[in-house]
Design a protein around this motif. Sequence first.
Motif, short mmCIF file in Angstrom:
data_model
loop_
_atom_site.label_atom_id
_atom_site.label_comp_id
_atom_site.label_asym_id
_atom_site.label_seq_id
_atom_site.Cartn_x
_atom_site.Cartn_y
_atom_site.Cartn_z
N GLU A 1 11.16 1.01 15.47
CA GLU A 1 10.25 -0.02 15.96
C GLU A 1 8.92 0.57 16.43
OE1 GLU A 1 12.66 -2.34 18.65
OE2 GLU A 1 13.89 -3.06 16.97
N ARG A 2 8.93 1.79 16.91
CA ARG A 2 7.70 2.43 17.36
C ARG A 2 6.92 3.08 16.21
NH1 ARG A 2 7.37 4.73 22.99
NH2 ARG A 2 8.89 3.59 24.21
N HIS A 3 7.64 3.61 15.23
CA HIS A 3 6.97 4.47 14.25
C HIS A 3 7.01 3.96 12.81
CE1 HIS A 3 6.36 7.43 17.35
NE2 HIS A 3 7.64 7.34 17.66
N VAL A 4 7.95 3.13 12.47
CA VAL A 4 8.06 2.65 11.10
C VAL A 4 7.48 1.25 10.97
CG1 VAL A 4 9.64 2.11 9.20
CG2 VAL A 4 10.05 4.14 10.63
N LEU A 5 7.93 0.32 11.79
CA LEU A 5 7.49 -1.07 11.65
C LEU A 5 5.98 -1.25 11.77
CD1 LEU A 5 10.41 -3.01 13.42
CD2 LEU A 5 10.26 -2.11 11.08
N PRO A 6 5.31 -0.60 12.73
CA PRO A 6 3.85 -0.76 12.78
C PRO A 6 3.15 -0.23 11.52
CG PRO A 6 4.66 0.12 14.85
CD PRO A 6 5.82 0.15 13.88
N ARG A 7 3.68 0.84 10.95
CA ARG A 7 3.07 1.38 9.73
C ARG A 7 3.31 0.45 8.54
NH1 ARG A 7 4.11 5.88 12.90
NH2 ARG A 7 2.30 7.28 13.01
N LEU A 8 4.46 -0.20 8.53
CA LEU A 8 4.72 -1.19 7.47
C LEU A 8 3.73 -2.34 7.58
CD1 LEU A 8 8.62 -1.42 7.41
CD2 LEU A 8 7.12 -0.28 5.76
N ARG A 9 3.53 -2.82 8.79
CA ARG A 9 2.59 -3.93 8.99
C ARG A 9 1.17 -3.52 8.59
NH1 ARG A 9 6.41 -4.96 13.31
NH2 ARG A 9 7.37 -6.98 12.88
N ALA A 10 0.80 -2.30 8.94
CA ALA A 10 -0.54 -1.81 8.59
C ALA A 10 -0.70 -1.67 7.08
CB ALA A 10 -0.81 -0.47 9.27
N ALA A 11 0.40 -1.44 6.38
CA ALA A 11 0.37 -1.30 4.92
C ALA A 11 0.52 -2.65 4.21
CB ALA A 11 1.47 -0.35 4.46
N GLY A 12 0.54 -3.74 4.98
CA GLY A 12 0.66 -5.06 4.38
C GLY A 12 2.08 -5.46 4.05
N ARG A 13 3.06 -4.76 4.61
CA ARG A 13 4.47 -5.06 4.35
C ARG A 13 5.09 -5.77 5.56
NH1 ARG A 13 6.95 -2.29 0.24
NH2 ARG A 13 8.33 -4.07 0.45
N THR A 14 4.40 -6.80 6.03
CA THR A 14 4.81 -7.53 7.23
C THR A 14 6.18 -8.17 7.06
OG1 THR A 14 2.51 -7.90 7.78
CG2 THR A 14 4.12 -9.33 8.86
N ALA A 15 6.45 -8.75 5.89
CA ALA A 15 7.75 -9.41 5.68
C ALA A 15 8.88 -8.41 5.80
CB ALA A 15 7.78 -10.10 4.32
#
Length: 173
Positions: free
Chosen positions: A75-89
């Motif tokens: 939640e700290r290191h993977v999910l924010p990077r996914l959101r930043a890469a446009g992989r919000t879903a």
Amino acid sequence: MATSPLLHAGPAVGFDQPFDMLLACHERVQRSLDLLLRLQAHAATQGADAQARDAARDVLRYFDLAGPKHHEDEERHVLPRLRAAGRTALADRLAADHAEMGRQWAVLRTALEALRDGHGPGPDAAACQAYADLYAGHMAAEEGEAFPTAAHQLDPATLAAMGAEMASRRRAA
């Protein structure tokens, strides 16, 4: 039932390789899930014998201590990077999985505590399988999509900071 495997053994990976550490955690999760399923089958026929109580203690230890730390790492290191890469879903799905895992674990935990303490029949087979299935799909999505996307083009300094933060939270616990 065989003696419980060491739950914290695994590949020699350190926090200097944080994504390798996350993958190694998945190996430990899988071993703990396998133990949970074997424990459920054993307890259904043998009851709360010494082996069942020991295995329940091991499963509780893993999913009470290491599991939440692993989810926090993601939640700290993977999910924010996914959101930043446009992989919000994908990030939202993984976060929802974490919440559902928490709900399912609360039910399993109660049955495992009773078993550990020598009472009760142990956890329900369908509940154990549902938990294992949820984790299997979750880990497959992380390993196949989330981790490669989140790790893409991270420089050594960012990886080092990520690993240092993960290690620091464990030392503070």
